[in-house]
Design a protein around this motif. Structure first.
Motif, short mmCIF file in Angstrom:
data_model
loop_
_atom_site.label_atom_id
_atom_site.label_comp_id
_atom_site.label_asym_id
_atom_site.label_seq_id
_atom_site.Cartn_x
_atom_site.Cartn_y
_atom_site.Cartn_z
N THR A 180 -1.85 -0.72 -32.37
CA THR A 180 -2.73 -0.32 -33.60
C THR A 180 -3.79 0.38 -33.13
OG1 THR A 180 -3.52 -2.61 -33.66
CG2 THR A 180 -1.46 -2.05 -34.87
N ALA A 181 -4.43 0.20 -31.85
CA ALA A 181 -5.56 0.58 -31.38
C ALA A 181 -5.72 2.18 -31.45
CB ALA A 181 -5.99 0.14 -30.02
N ARG A 182 -6.65 2.88 -32.02
CA ARG A 182 -6.56 4.23 -32.19
C ARG A 182 -7.09 4.79 -30.45
NH1 ARG A 182 -7.17 6.44 -36.99
NH2 ARG A 182 -7.17 4.92 -38.86
N SER A 183 -7.64 4.10 -29.92
CA SER A 183 -8.03 4.72 -28.48
C SER A 183 -7.01 4.63 -27.51
CB SER A 183 -9.32 4.30 -27.94
OG SER A 183 -9.72 4.69 -26.69
N THR A 184 -6.26 5.41 -26.69
CA THR A 184 -5.45 5.25 -25.95
C THR A 184 -5.89 4.16 -24.68
OG1 THR A 184 -4.62 7.50 -26.32
CG2 THR A 184 -3.70 6.45 -24.40
N VAL A 185 -7.17 4.48 -24.26
CA VAL A 185 -7.62 3.49 -23.47
C VAL A 185 -7.78 2.12 -23.77
CG1 VAL A 185 -9.72 3.26 -21.90
CG2 VAL A 185 -9.18 5.58 -22.43
N HIS A 186 -8.18 2.04 -24.99
CA HIS A 186 -8.21 0.59 -25.50
C HIS A 186 -6.93 -0.04 -25.53
CE1 HIS A 186 -12.44 1.55 -27.81
NE2 HIS A 186 -12.49 1.41 -26.62
N ALA A 187 -6.06 0.76 -25.73
CA ALA A 187 -4.41 0.35 -26.05
C ALA A 187 -4.12 -0.12 -24.56
CB ALA A 187 -3.38 1.27 -26.60
N ALA A 188 -4.58 0.62 -23.82
CA ALA A 188 -4.00 0.30 -22.26
C ALA A 188 -4.78 -1.12 -21.80
CB ALA A 188 -4.35 1.31 -21.26
N LEU A 189 -6.17 -1.03 -22.09
CA LEU A 189 -6.77 -2.36 -21.82
C LEU A 189 -6.46 -3.65 -22.36
CD1 LEU A 189 -10.60 -0.77 -21.57
CD2 LEU A 189 -9.02 -1.52 -19.72
N TYR A 228 2.32 -5.01 -12.37
CA TYR A 228 1.99 -4.12 -13.58
C TYR A 228 0.26 -4.29 -13.73
CZ TYR A 228 6.90 -4.70 -15.00
OH TYR A 228 8.18 -4.47 -14.93
N VAL A 229 -0.28 -5.36 -13.33
CA VAL A 229 -1.90 -4.96 -13.75
C VAL A 229 -2.28 -4.37 -12.57
CG1 VAL A 229 -4.00 -6.35 -14.20
CG2 VAL A 229 -1.76 -7.10 -15.15
N GLY A 230 -2.20 -4.77 -11.44
CA GLY A 230 -2.82 -4.05 -10.07
C GLY A 230 -2.28 -2.77 -9.83
N ALA A 231 -1.15 -2.41 -10.30
CA ALA A 231 -0.69 -1.11 -9.92
C ALA A 231 -0.34 -0.01 -10.94
CB ALA A 231 0.62 -1.15 -8.90
N VAL A 232 0.70 -0.64 -11.83
CA VAL A 232 1.22 0.36 -13.13
C VAL A 232 0.01 0.57 -14.00
CG1 VAL A 232 2.81 0.30 -15.07
CG2 VAL A 232 3.59 -0.62 -12.64
N MET A 233 -0.64 -0.50 -14.50
CA MET A 233 -1.74 -0.03 -15.44
C MET A 233 -2.85 0.76 -14.97
SD MET A 233 -0.41 -1.18 -18.23
CE MET A 233 -1.82 -0.58 -18.85
#
Length: 216
Positions: free
Chosen positions: A24-33, A62-67
Motif C-alpha cells: 500500500t505504500a506509494r513510494s517504492t523505497v518505503h515499500a522496500a524498507l 534477504y535483508v543483507g543481499a537481496v533487499m
C-alpha cells in the motif's frame, strides 16, 4: 501468557503491518524498507521457534543481499509508480478472488499438518547438538544429492547471468577501461592543414532605373 507468547504476538503484528504497508505504500523505497522490516520480524519469529539457522539465513540472504540490491535498483531507476496505480481498483476484485483461492488451497493442503497427535520426542544427544547441526547432518547425509543438484543449478544460473552481462551489444555505450588508459593523442586528435579561403566581395548589380537616369 508468558513472555515468549507475548513476543510472538508482537512480532507477528509487526510482520502483518509491515507486509500490508509493502503493498500500500506509494513510494517504492518505503515499500522496500517495510519489506526489510517484515523480514526482520519473520526472523524474530523463527528465533522464537528455535530455528536460529533459518532466522540468520533470512537476515543474511534477504535483508543483507537481496533487499540492498532492490534498494539500489529502485533508487537508481527512479521508477514512476503513479502509472501502475491508475487501474488498481479496477483489477482489485480479480486479485482478491485469486488471493482467496490461493489461501483456501494452502489451508486445504496444510490442514492435516495443524493437528499433530504427538510430536516426535528428541533424544538428549539431538537436543545437545542444536538445530543448526542437525539440519546440516540431514542436508549432507539424507538430502545430499538434491543439495548437489540445487548447487549445480545455481552455478549454471550464475554463469548464464555473467555470460549475458558480458556479451557485446550494439546499443551499449560501455568503454573498455584498458583501452581508455592506453589511448594516445594521435588516436583522438588529427591535425589537418587547409588553405585559407578568402571570399571575394560581390559587386551589387545596378538597377535598370538607375542606369536610365545615368544615360540622361
Amino acid at each position: 501468557m508468558n513472555t515468549t507468547t507475548a513476543l510472538f504476538y508482537a512480532f507477528s503484528a509487526v510482520l502483518l503491518g509491515a507486509s500490508f504497508r509493502v503493498i500500500t505504500a506509494r513510494s517504492t523505497v518505503h515499500a522496500a524498507l517495510f519489506l526489510v522490516l517484515a523480514f526482520f520480524s519473520a526472523a524474530c519469529v523463527w528465533m522464537l521457534l528455535k530455528a536460529e539457522f533459518l532466522a540468520i539465513t533470512l537476515v543474511l540472504v534477504y535483508v543483507g543481499a537481496v533487499m540492498v540490491l532492490f534498494l539500489f535498483v529502485v533508487m537508481m531507476l527512479d521508477i514512476n509508480t503513479d502509472a501502475f496505480r491508475q487501474n488498481f481498483w479496477k483489477h482489485f476484485p480479480v486479485a482478491g478472488l485469486i488471493g482467496a483461492l490461493i489461501a483456501l488451497e494452502m489451508a486445504a493442503v496444510l490442514y492435516q499438518g495443524f493437528y499433530v497427535p504427538e510430536a516426535p520426542m528428541m533424544t538428549a544427544a539431538e537436543i545437545e547438538a542444536g538445530n543448526t547441526k542437525l539440519l546440516g547432518i540431514e542436508m549432507y547425509t539424507r538430502y545430499l544429492y538434491p543439495l548437489q543438484i540445487a548447487a549445480v543449478l545455481l552455478l549454471v544460473a550464475i554463469v548464464a547471468a555473467i555470460a549475458l552481462t558480458l556479451r557485446k551489444r550494439k546499443d551499449s555505450r560501455a568503454i573498455d577501461a584498458s583501452q581508455a588508459v592506453r589511448v594516445k593523442k594521435a588516436d583522438r586528435v588529427r591535425l589537418v592543414k587547409m588553405k585559407p579561403t578568402i571570399e571575394v566581395p560581390s559587386v551589387p548589380a545596378a538597377q535598370p532605373g538607375a542606369q536610365a537616369e545615368g544615360k540622361q
